[in-house]
Design a protein around this motif. Structure first.
Motif, PDB file in Angstrom:
ATOM      1  N   GLN A 282       0.827  -1.205   0.000  1.00 20.67           N
ATOM      2  CA  GLN A 282       0.000   0.000   0.000  1.00 20.67           C
ATOM      3  C   GLN A 282       0.862   1.256   0.000  1.00 20.67           C
ATOM      4  O   GLN A 282       0.556   2.246  -0.686  1.00 20.67           O
ATOM      5  CB  GLN A 282      -0.922  -0.008   1.228  1.00 20.67           C
ATOM      6  N   HIS A 283       1.946   1.235   0.761  1.00 18.00           N
ATOM      7  CA  HIS A 283       2.838   2.390   0.855  1.00 18.00           C
ATOM      8  C   HIS A 283       3.465   2.713  -0.494  1.00 18.00           C
ATOM      9  O   HIS A 283       3.426   3.875  -0.939  1.00 18.00           O
ATOM     10  CB  HIS A 283       3.929   2.106   1.892  1.00 18.00           C
ATOM     11  N   VAL A 289       4.725   4.327  -7.241  1.00 16.87           N
ATOM     12  CA  VAL A 289       5.706   3.387  -7.799  1.00 16.87           C
ATOM     13  C   VAL A 289       5.025   2.517  -8.846  1.00 16.87           C
ATOM     14  O   VAL A 289       3.863   2.116  -8.705  1.00 16.87           O
ATOM     15  CB  VAL A 289       6.297   2.501  -6.677  1.00 16.87           C
ATOM     16  N   ASP A 290       5.730   2.238  -9.932  1.00 17.70           N
ATOM     17  CA  ASP A 290       5.217   1.377 -10.994  1.00 17.70           C
ATOM     18  C   ASP A 290       4.778   0.045 -10.386  1.00 17.70           C
ATOM     19  O   ASP A 290       5.567  -0.631  -9.709  1.00 17.70           O
ATOM     20  CB  ASP A 290       6.324   1.133 -12.020  1.00 17.70           C
ATOM     21  N   PRO A 291       3.518  -0.354 -10.595  1.00 23.14           N
ATOM     22  CA  PRO A 291       3.028  -1.614 -10.009  1.00 23.14           C
ATOM     23  C   PRO A 291       3.917  -2.816 -10.332  1.00 23.14           C
ATOM     24  O   PRO A 291       4.014  -3.748  -9.525  1.00 23.14           O
ATOM     25  CB  PRO A 291       1.634  -1.763 -10.622  1.00 23.14           C
ATOM     26  N   GLY A 296       9.042  -6.286  -6.024  1.00 26.27           N
ATOM     27  CA  GLY A 296      10.468  -6.323  -5.720  1.00 26.27           C
ATOM     28  C   GLY A 296      10.832  -5.412  -4.563  1.00 26.27           C
ATOM     29  O   GLY A 296      11.643  -5.782  -3.707  1.00 26.27           O
ATOM     30  N   LYS A 297      10.251  -4.207  -4.543  1.00 24.26           N
ATOM     31  CA  LYS A 297      10.538  -3.272  -3.453  1.00 24.26           C
ATOM     32  C   LYS A 297      10.008  -3.794  -2.120  1.00 24.26           C
ATOM     33  O   LYS A 297      10.652  -3.651  -1.069  1.00 24.26           O
ATOM     34  CB  LYS A 297       9.924  -1.898  -3.776  1.00 24.26           C
ATOM     35  N   VAL A 298       8.830  -4.404  -2.153  1.00 19.22           N
ATOM     36  CA  VAL A 298       8.265  -4.984  -0.927  1.00 19.22           C
ATOM     37  C   VAL A 298       9.169  -6.094  -0.408  1.00 19.22           C
ATOM     38  O   VAL A 298       9.465  -6.176   0.784  1.00 19.22           O
ATOM     39  CB  VAL A 298       6.844  -5.521  -1.187  1.00 19.22           C
ATOM     40  N   SER A 299       9.629  -6.947  -1.311  1.00 25.72           N
ATOM     41  CA  SER A 299      10.499  -8.063  -0.915  1.00 25.72           C
ATOM     42  C   SER A 299      11.801  -7.558  -0.298  1.00 25.72           C
ATOM     43  O   SER A 299      12.246  -8.055   0.746  1.00 25.72           O
ATOM     44  CB  SER A 299      10.795  -8.946  -2.128  1.00 25.72           C
ATOM     45  N   ASP A 300      12.410  -6.556  -0.923  1.00 28.51           N
ATOM     46  CA  ASP A 300      13.666  -6.005  -0.394  1.00 28.51           C
ATOM     47  C   ASP A 300      13.459  -5.379   0.984  1.00 28.51           C
ATOM     48  O   ASP A 300      14.286  -5.551   1.894  1.00 28.51           O
ATOM     49  CB  ASP A 300      14.226  -4.954  -1.359  1.00 28.51           C
ATOM     50  N   ALA A 301      12.350  -4.652   1.147  1.00 29.30           N
ATOM     51  CA  ALA A 301      12.073  -3.997   2.429  1.00 29.30           C
ATOM     52  C   ALA A 301      11.802  -5.029   3.522  1.00 29.30           C
ATOM     53  O   ALA A 301      12.262  -4.889   4.664  1.00 29.30           O
ATOM     54  CB  ALA A 301      10.877  -3.055   2.286  1.00 29.30           C
ATOM     55  N   THR A 353       4.857   2.001   7.304  1.00 35.46           N
ATOM     56  CA  THR A 353       5.804   2.245   6.213  1.00 35.46           C
ATOM     57  C   THR A 353       7.077   1.439   6.446  1.00 35.46           C
ATOM     58  O   THR A 353       7.399   1.060   7.581  1.00 35.46           O
ATOM     59  CB  THR A 353       6.186   3.737   6.125  1.00 35.46           C
ATOM     60  N   PRO A 354       7.846   1.171   5.394  1.00 33.58           N
ATOM     61  CA  PRO A 354       9.131   0.489   5.561  1.00 33.58           C
ATOM     62  C   PRO A 354      10.076   1.235   6.494  1.00 33.58           C
ATOM     63  O   PRO A 354      10.807   0.614   7.266  1.00 33.58           O
ATOM     64  CB  PRO A 354       9.677   0.432   4.134  1.00 33.58           C
TER      65      PRO A 354
END
Length: 459
Positions: A282-283, A289-291, A296-301, A353-354
């Motif tokens: 959601q953040h 951010v491009d869907p 990938g960003k969620v996984s890294d965070a 948030t991350p």
């Protein structure tokens, strides 16, 4: 009865300086067994949702989350059964022999999880892995407690749990490596979870060292020579524990205290990753951010938050070990459970948030994992040598059944109570409600015996 070296107290020297070469060998082998055990647990935590997404195509996100809790419950039930069985077998046939068997079991079925094709075979492999995983803790703790000098016991056992975070952190780095290979095309898309379980089969190599060099502790060998080991059925150690008023009381108190921490970790803390899936997505979407890049960003965070959570856990267990030596066991558990109640509830209520997760997750790791060091120190101090492995395993692993029930209850809270009532962030409020379990542990400490500075008990 214990040998003279286990009676000698020397609090003036650091615990590590009191160990001989063989003491270090036992500590390292037991720690490695627990390290790989924790590695397996954490690989499962990181892989269960990706695995179920592939094995259950077409299932909704909420359905996957609920099934993830169901598989976790099966894993915990297997864990509890394994602990109960191998704890008793450890008292009867030896700690090192049974440690070998448990390592082989969890290595084999973790590796077989790689070949899962359906939900049911994945769940079965995780249940059988749990049987092996469940046996390790009681055997490893009894082995160290009965081998090292008394003055080094608390430090060595607390450090055993601190080092368990290395297994958890290693799992995080392995996950990052597998994710990188998957992104680079070296691993087929959506198959990274399979390779995580394949890595979990490596501990079988540890068996070579266990079989060849590890001896049974002297107190156990003495009991065997005197013919005082539990005889009869596999239930005979439990009959002996329940038949003696002192050991029965210690068994009940130890089980309630340990169950509190285990439920707090597995029925509450483990689902921080699932909540992060939702709130991090959601953040990033809210930031535009491009869907296609969000996953990938969620996984890294999540990977970074998990790593920080484990580092916080290492600090928390180190502090708890120190507290046990300075304040005593009872005061340490009251402080630890109180901190877990407050911090865990606040983290689940506020993390969105991350960036917040990067400082909140270490705090939650510290307060949730801290008391686990206390279990390593306290539980062997409650039971005699002939029943020690059984008592430790019962107390620690009864919590697995309780955590399995808690996991299912938490899932039902999320899906059948909060979600149906229209409450947003149902996972968040389910976890906050479950934090009430820490109050149970605080109350149980009222009846707990203080064991600081005392030798291991005997009949």
């Amino acid at each position: 009865m214990t040998t003279s070296h286990t009676h000698s107290q020397d609090s003036s020297r650091p615990w590590w300086s009191q160990l001989s070469g063989y003491h270090w060998f036992v500590f390292v082998v037991a720690s490695l067994a627990w390290f790989f055990d924790c590695l397996d647990q954490r690989l499962f935590s990181l892989a269960r949702i990706p695995a179920l997404k592939e094995l259950m195509p077409g299932t909704s996100q909420s359905g996957i989350q609920a099934m993830g809790k169901d598989v976790t419950a099966l894993f915990l039930v297997g864990w509890g059964i394994g602990g109960m069985v191998f704890g008793a077998l450890g008292d009867r046939y030896g700690r090192s022999r049974m440690l070998t068997v448990t390592v082989l079991i969890y290595s084999l079925f973790t590796g077989l999880s790689f070949f899962s094709h359906y939900y049911w075979d994945f769940a079965l492999f995780r249940f059988l892995t749990g049987v092996g995983v469940g046996g390790v803790f009681g055997l490893a703790v009894a082995l160290i407690a009965e081998t090292v000098p008394a003055g080094a016991r608390a430090g060595a056992l607390g450090t055993l749990q601190v080092l368990s975070t290395v297994g958890n952190i290693s799992a995080s780095f392995i996950k990052m490596g597998i994710d990188s290979l998957e992104k680079g095309g070296s691993i087929p898309p959506n198959h990274g979870w399979r390779y995580l379980f394949l890595v979990g089969a490596v501990p079988a190599l540890l068996v070579i060292f266990i079989q060849k060099y590890l001896r049974e502790p002297e107190p156990w060998l003495k009991l065997k020579a005197e013919g005082r080991l539990p005889a009869g059925s596999i239930f005979s150690p439990y009959v002996a524990l329940l038949g003696d008023k002192k050991w029965r009381s210690n068994l009940i108190i130890g089980a309630v205290i340990a169950s509190t921490g285990v439920i707090g970790l597995w029925a509450i803390g483990e689902y921080a990753v699932d909540l992060q899936d939702v709130v991090f997505k959601q953040h990033f979407l809210s930031l535009g951010v491009d869907p296609a890049q969000v996953a990938g960003k969620v996984s890294d965070a999540k990977n970074l938050a998990f790593l920080l959570n484990m580092l916080g856990g290492a600090v928390g267990m180190s502090v708890f070990t120190w507290m046990c030596g300075v304040l005593g066991r009872r005061k340490s558990f009251v402080i630890g459970f109180s901190a877990a109640l407050v911090v865990t509830a606040l983290v689940y209520k506020n993390v969105t948030t991350p960036t917040q997760a990067m400082w909140m997750m270490p705090l939650m790791g510290a307060v949730q994992l801290g008391p686990l060091a206390g279990f390593s120190i306290y539980l062997p101090e409650l039971f005699p040598s002939r029943l020690r492995s059984t008592g430790i395993s019962f107390c620690y692993n009864l919590g697995r059944f309780a955590a399995a029930a808690g996991s299912l209850f938490s899932a039902r809270l999320a899906t059948d109570v909060f979600a149906k009532s229209g409450v947003p962030d149902n996972l968040r409020y389910s976890a906050i409600t479950m934090c009430a379990i820490f109050i149970v542990g605080i109350v149980a400490v009222i009846w707990a015996p203080e064991t600081k500075g005392q030798p291991l008990p005997e009949d």
